[in-house]
Design a protein around this motif. Sequence first.
Motif: not given
Length: 70
Positions: A1-14, A63-70
């Motif tokens: 699961m990508s970082y962006k998807t996890r971030k959006r899902l976490a926000l939805l859960v909260l 809460g950390q920086a996106d690891p997929d970004q360059e």
Amino acid sequence: MSYKTRKRLALLVLLVGLPIYIVAAVNLVALLPRPSFFLELLIYLGLGVVWAIPLKFLFKGIGQADPDQE
């Protein structure tokens, strides 16, 4: 699961899932006969921790920086 998807899902859960869980937990405890104050406190503390255990993978590293970004 990508970082962006996890971030959006976490926000939805909260924002959606957690309030629903809180209402369900309060209604569940209300069905029981009134326990002592400390037992009721322990029940709520336990329910407050239990919701996060299955979702631990979702919140890990959000809460950390996106690891997929360059």
